[in-house]
Write a protein that holds these residues in place. Structure first.
Motif: not given
Length: 452
Positions: A24, A27, A31, A33, A57, A64
């Motif tokens: 991961a 972002d 968060r 992602t 991203l 999104m």
């Protein structure tokens, strides 16, 4: 410290104890992602070469959606990939998910150069600048959240109206109030502890259903890593238990969710550079005073890093324990900056960020401001005493438009963070402001539907 070594991970995958590795990145919105990768494939490929993700991203809105205005990623540039390069210092178990481990990644282009607008890279740059000056930053973040008895799906279906908080009165410091939701709070605490974090405490807060779990301070990078892992994990644990939990800065008209950031500079070997026992008033060195002076000088132009959403600015209400006055005080919660502790525990609390903050960006801003104060030997004004809410102090920006204007026009921001970072996060703010301007709110409907 890593809570899981590569050797331990390899053995666990080979034994079948772990079958999934989450890779991961963080972002712009703070968060996690990335991807869930099958264990064997992780060992055979990702361990050596990393993995890839679409560069959008770091160029989309909170929903999104692809949006215009980002130099690094667009339809014209083809939305190509960048690399997620695992930082194995962050490797750990995800105790609340069976058979899973997690590793955070730095973001770099396929030629292995850094993606400079990545939040983790922005913080790394400021940490490196501080290290060149012979210092390191130690910090801790305090995240508040509100818990509802509704599931996330039920909350969505209700349009987030008429949700039932787990406490229906103010449970600030209430042991009984915490007991009402202790099974969930305990699951979160134990999960984070097993994931390698040092849990300190949990307490009730002022809003209905509001609580805070505190963790021990650490170096700036690892603490921000723990912040985003905890934030994501708390939501996952809450969802599994049938609750909805939000870190939204201002979920209703009562007290908002804060994320106070405690930070101090030390020498590279742990020397207490901000303290001086001969200072009988605050126990603070001249360097410590310069550090605080830098915060006061640059707070307004950095406010976009502390308050990254339209909703963020609705926290700043006089008398709400969210700051409005840009002043510092000794253990004074009416000020934006609160000096607390003594000796090794002396630190500055930045009370401006809300629960929606991206910790990498906020901590990068605090480090940069403090270092500038030291480099320029800025003079610190006297500590404020009394109620700063009613003072004639400079104010925390009250809107995102104001914060954007300050960020975008700042020569110091451009010099410190670079043209690309300044433009990238200015565009993020413009996207948010534009989306809000088009929205028809409940407030407008109730105010206008019948009367006009």
């Amino acid at each position: 410290m890593s809570s899981l070594s590569i050797e331990e991970l390899t053995a666990a995958i080979q034994s079948g104890a772990i079958d999934t590795v989450v890779v991961a990145m963080t972002d712009m919105q703070g968060r996690l992602t990335g991807k869930r990768i099958h264990g064997d494939h992780f060992l055979n490929e990702v361990l050596k070469h990393g993995t890839e993700g679409c560069n959008y991203l770091l160029a989309v809105d909170v929903d999104m959606n692809t949006v215009q205005g980002y130099e690094m990623s667009s339809w014209e540039r083809g939305y190509s990939d960048f690399e997620l390069a695992p930082d194995f210092n962050t490797l750990r178990l995800i105790p609340w998910q069976e058979g899973a481990a997690l590793v955070l990644a730095d973001v770099q282009w396929l030629d292995h150069t850094p993606v400079v607008a990545s939040p983790r890279q922005i913080l790394r740059k400021q940490i490196a600048n501080l290290e060149k000056a012979g210092m390191q930053a130690m910090c801790g973040t305090e995240l508040e959240f509100v818990v509802y008895k509704d599931t996330y799906e039920e909350a969505w279906d209700k349009a987030y109206r008429d949700l039932t908080p787990v406490n229906q009165y103010n449970v600030d410091y209430s042991i009984l109030g915490g007991s009402r939701i202790e099974p969930l709070l305990r699951e979160i605490r134990l999960g984070m502890s097993a994931a390698g974090m040092t849990v300190e405490s949990v307490k009730g807060e002022c809003n209905l259903g509001q609580h805070e779990i505190a963790f021990k301070y650490s170096d700036a990078l690892s603490n921000c890593d723990q912040h985003v892992i905890y934030k994501n994990g708390a939501k996952e644990i809450a969802a599994e238990a049938g609750y909805a939990l939000t870190f939204m800065a201002k979920p209703n008209e009562r007290e908002g969710n804060s994320s106070h950031i405690h930070l101090s500079f030390r020498g590279l070997n742990g020397e207490l550079v901000m303290t001086d026992d001969s200072d009988k008033e605050h126990g603070m060195s001249e360097l410590g005073r310069q550090f605080i002076a830098g915060q006061l000088t640059h707070m307004r132009e950095l406010s976009l890093l502390f308050a990254p959403n339209i909703n963020s600015y609705k926290r700043y209400v006089p008398g709400s324990f969210a700051p409005t006055a840009i002043r510092w005080g000794r253990d004074n919660r009416t000020c934006a900056f609160r000096l607390v502790g003594h000796g090794a525990g002396l630190r500055l609390e930045n009370r401006i960020p809300g629960g929606d903050v991206n910790p990498y960006l906020a901590v990068a801003g605090i480090i940069a401001a403090g270092l500038d104060g030291i480099n320029k030997k800025m003079k610190l004004e006297p500590a404020f005493t009394g109620n700063a809410y009613v003072s004639d102090s400079a104010r925390v920006p009250s809107t995102m438009n104001e914060a954007l204007d300050l960020w975008e026009k700042s020569a110091w921001v451009k010099e410190t963070f670079g043209d690309e970072v300044q433009a990238h996060y200015a565009n993020m703010a413009r996207v948010e402001i534009s989306a809000y301007a088009k929205a028809v709110t409940d407030w407008e409907l109730f105010r206008n539907f019948e009367r006009f």
